[in-house]
Design an enzyme around this catalytic site. Sequence first.
Site, short mmCIF file in Angstrom:
data_model
loop_
_atom_site.label_atom_id
_atom_site.label_comp_id
_atom_site.label_asym_id
_atom_site.label_seq_id
_atom_site.Cartn_x
_atom_site.Cartn_y
_atom_site.Cartn_z
N LYS A 173 82.75 -3.84 12.70
CA LYS A 173 82.09 -4.79 11.78
C LYS A 173 81.97 -6.15 12.46
O LYS A 173 82.97 -6.84 12.68
CB LYS A 173 82.91 -4.97 10.50
N GLY A 226 89.96 -13.54 13.98
CA GLY A 226 89.34 -14.42 13.00
C GLY A 226 90.33 -15.45 12.51
O GLY A 226 91.28 -15.81 13.21
N SER A 227 90.13 -15.89 11.29
CA SER A 227 90.95 -17.00 10.75
C SER A 227 92.30 -16.50 10.25
O SER A 227 92.47 -15.32 9.91
CB SER A 227 90.19 -17.65 9.60
N VAL A 230 92.11 -15.12 6.53
CA VAL A 230 91.77 -13.71 6.35
C VAL A 230 92.81 -12.81 7.03
O VAL A 230 93.28 -11.83 6.45
CB VAL A 230 90.35 -13.41 6.91
N GLY A 231 93.18 -13.16 8.26
CA GLY A 231 94.05 -12.29 9.05
C GLY A 231 95.44 -12.10 8.45
O GLY A 231 96.00 -11.00 8.52
N GLU A 248 94.38 -11.60 16.09
CA GLU A 248 94.33 -12.81 16.92
C GLU A 248 93.64 -13.88 16.09
O GLU A 248 92.49 -13.70 15.67
CB GLU A 248 93.58 -12.55 18.23
N CYS A 282 88.79 -20.49 20.03
CA CYS A 282 90.20 -20.48 19.62
C CYS A 282 91.04 -21.22 20.66
O CYS A 282 92.08 -21.77 20.34
CB CYS A 282 90.69 -19.06 19.44
N GLN A 329 80.89 -24.55 8.17
CA GLN A 329 81.70 -25.03 9.28
C GLN A 329 81.45 -26.52 9.53
O GLN A 329 82.37 -27.29 9.81
CB GLN A 329 81.37 -24.21 10.54
N GLU A 381 93.73 -26.51 12.70
CA GLU A 381 92.58 -26.11 13.53
C GLU A 381 91.30 -26.69 12.93
O GLU A 381 91.03 -26.52 11.75
CB GLU A 381 92.48 -24.58 13.58
P1 NAD Z 1 86.96 -15.22 9.52
O1 NAD Z 1 88.40 -14.89 9.30
O2 NAD Z 1 86.26 -15.96 8.44
O3 NAD Z 1 86.12 -13.87 9.74
C1 NAD Z 1 86.47 -12.96 10.77
C2 NAD Z 1 85.95 -11.58 10.38
O4 NAD Z 1 86.69 -11.11 9.24
C3 NAD Z 1 84.47 -11.57 9.98
O5 NAD Z 1 83.86 -10.40 10.47
C4 NAD Z 1 84.56 -11.54 8.47
O6 NAD Z 1 83.42 -10.99 7.85
C5 NAD Z 1 85.77 -10.66 8.26
N1 NAD Z 1 86.41 -10.79 6.94
C6 NAD Z 1 86.32 -11.82 6.06
N2 NAD Z 1 87.03 -11.52 4.95
C7 NAD Z 1 87.58 -10.30 5.14
C8 NAD Z 1 88.43 -9.48 4.35
N3 NAD Z 1 88.85 -9.85 3.13
N4 NAD Z 1 88.81 -8.29 4.87
C9 NAD Z 1 88.41 -7.91 6.11
N5 NAD Z 1 87.60 -8.65 6.89
C10 NAD Z 1 87.19 -9.83 6.41
O7 NAD Z 1 86.89 -15.99 10.90
P2 NAD Z 1 85.61 -16.64 11.61
O8 NAD Z 1 85.25 -17.90 10.89
O9 NAD Z 1 84.57 -15.60 11.81
O10 NAD Z 1 86.20 -16.99 13.06
C11 NAD Z 1 86.81 -18.20 13.40
C12 NAD Z 1 88.31 -18.01 13.56
O11 NAD Z 1 88.55 -17.02 14.56
C13 NAD Z 1 89.01 -19.27 14.05
O12 NAD Z 1 90.18 -19.48 13.32
C14 NAD Z 1 89.34 -18.93 15.51
O13 NAD Z 1 90.45 -19.62 16.04
C15 NAD Z 1 89.58 -17.47 15.43
N6 NAD Z 1 89.46 -16.85 16.74
C16 NAD Z 1 90.61 -16.45 17.37
C17 NAD Z 1 90.57 -15.88 18.63
C18 NAD Z 1 91.83 -15.43 19.33
O14 NAD Z 1 91.75 -14.59 20.22
N7 NAD Z 1 93.00 -15.95 18.95
C19 NAD Z 1 89.33 -15.71 19.27
C20 NAD Z 1 88.18 -16.14 18.60
C21 NAD Z 1 88.26 -16.70 17.33
#
Ligand code: NAD
Length: 489
Positions: A173, A226-227, A230-231, A248, A282, A329, A381
């Site tokens: 996804k 991701g964030s 969510v994570g 991550e 990130c 954002q 962040e």
């Molecule tokens: P996000 O958490 O909003 O979304 C990430 C993914 O999760 C998207 O595909 C989104 O649709 C999905 N998602 C959203 N809600 C969900 C749910 N309830 N269940 C399952 N999946 C869901 O993050 P973003 O805004 O896309 O990305 C930015 C973040 O990613 C920043 O915090 C950044 O630091 C982090 N990031 C981390 C790394 C790393 O390796 N540490 C690398 C790149 C980005």
Amino acid sequence: MHTGSYVNGTWYHPNSRETARNINPADTSDVIAEFPLATAADVQRAIDAAKAAWTGWRKTPGPERGRVLWRAADIARRRADEIAATLTREEGKVLREAKGEVMKGISLLEYYAGEGFRMHGRTLPSETRDCFTYTLRQPLGTVGLIAPWNFPWAIPVWKSAPALVAGNCVVFKPSELVPATAAILTEVYEEAGLPPGVFNMVVGSGPDVGEAMVHAPQLRAISFTGSNRVGGELYVKAAKRGAKVTCEMGGKNAVIVMPDADLDKAAAAIHGGAFGSTGQRCTATSRVIAHPDIKQALIDRLVASAEKIKVGPGLDTTMDMGPSIADRQWQTVMGYIEAGRKEGARLLTGGHRPDHLSQGWFIAPTIFDNVTPGMKIFQEEIFGPVLSVATATSLEDALTKANGVEYGLTTSIFTQDINTVMRFIEDVEVGMVHVNEPTVGGEAQLPFGGTKSTGVGEREMAEEGLNFFTEIKTVFVNYGGAAGPSLTR
Ligand code: NAD
């Protein structure tokens, strides 16, 4: 480019009235495409297809699986300009950076193609006479990959390439904000010869498609980037049903500048780390922790170079920095700039949308001085082109400040002193450490990821990335006359 989802080797438009409008953040009147949003039912179709394809794929010899990735690398190289232009148009980073990201994805494909020839376990001596003991690495089955928007090409590659070469089938996804680059990656895998069902891509929302994946018992692993918002929840839900999970998440990366640092080199590294990719990495440099003796000289360099940055649409090759990804954002970053002002930090440059760029989500490169550890802009962040400068009078003080945040992704130090370097490497609380270079960057063969609130589960990329997508099987082969285990078993 296709504008739907891809399940069992077929492109189709999910039967849904809702769409993801794929908008150019540098010019919001430019709608790149509309992707119909998939639903939980589409996730189930993708899982069924992946399960059906699994036996054939896992029985395909590792080197053969690797050759598919090698072909994917060749196809991606052929389509590199198109991939980079699409990436820039939908994500916003400037074309030069998009090309760099495409090349990084290609080297990841090549690296994992080679892993298809290894996939090695270990042989170890047994306590038992005439018993051969060893370990095997085997695929997990069907796995779920959930990606963010900020590296629309490299992150999906660094998740899918190890998953595929290890013999897993994938349900992927992408972020709804960047489905076009994801569609091209899917086309690349299709042309490279992945059998139907081995790689499936479902474009849908997090609360619908993402949640369905997290709860699907047939997905043996969830790899999420991701964030933290969510994570954190996702980790609990997926782990509760026994899935293997890696998350991550965010970063709040610092550069420490000691009095003996090469200031030109430090300023160039901080500049690239803070404003490259519009700060939407990130690993972005978000904080500088400088010794008072050199702080002003460093700030003079940073402000001068920030004010030279040409901000504008990334497809214009004369530009240095593109926009924020989207309205939400942009609002978040502007909110942090406001918080910095209110909390008493001194705004040195930027802090606004450039007047001539009202057609997109642009923000001028922003630097704050006099930032202290209690401030939001020091702790949280931001994910935008905003740099906070603080001071520290000793290495110990700098480490306390660098470590005094919830995240632990990457930190850098600038110094010529070997004792300072070694102490720093030992005591800094991050997954990746840099000395006399920027906080950003990673290489296919080196583990990538963070500690503390940044990351849980296995590191990505490198051998660790492959390990995540495999299970270890321990084997005992007794070829002696005597039956039964030794006393120690
Ligand atoms: P996000 O958490 O909003 O979304 C990430 C993914 O999760 C998207 O595909 C989104 O649709 C999905 N998602 C959203 N809600 C969900 C749910 N309830 N269940 C399952 N999946 C869901 O993050 P973003 O805004 O896309 O990305 C930015 C973040 O990613 C920043 O915090 C950044 O630091 C982090 N990031 C981390 C790394 C790393 O390796 N540490 C690398 C790149 C980005």
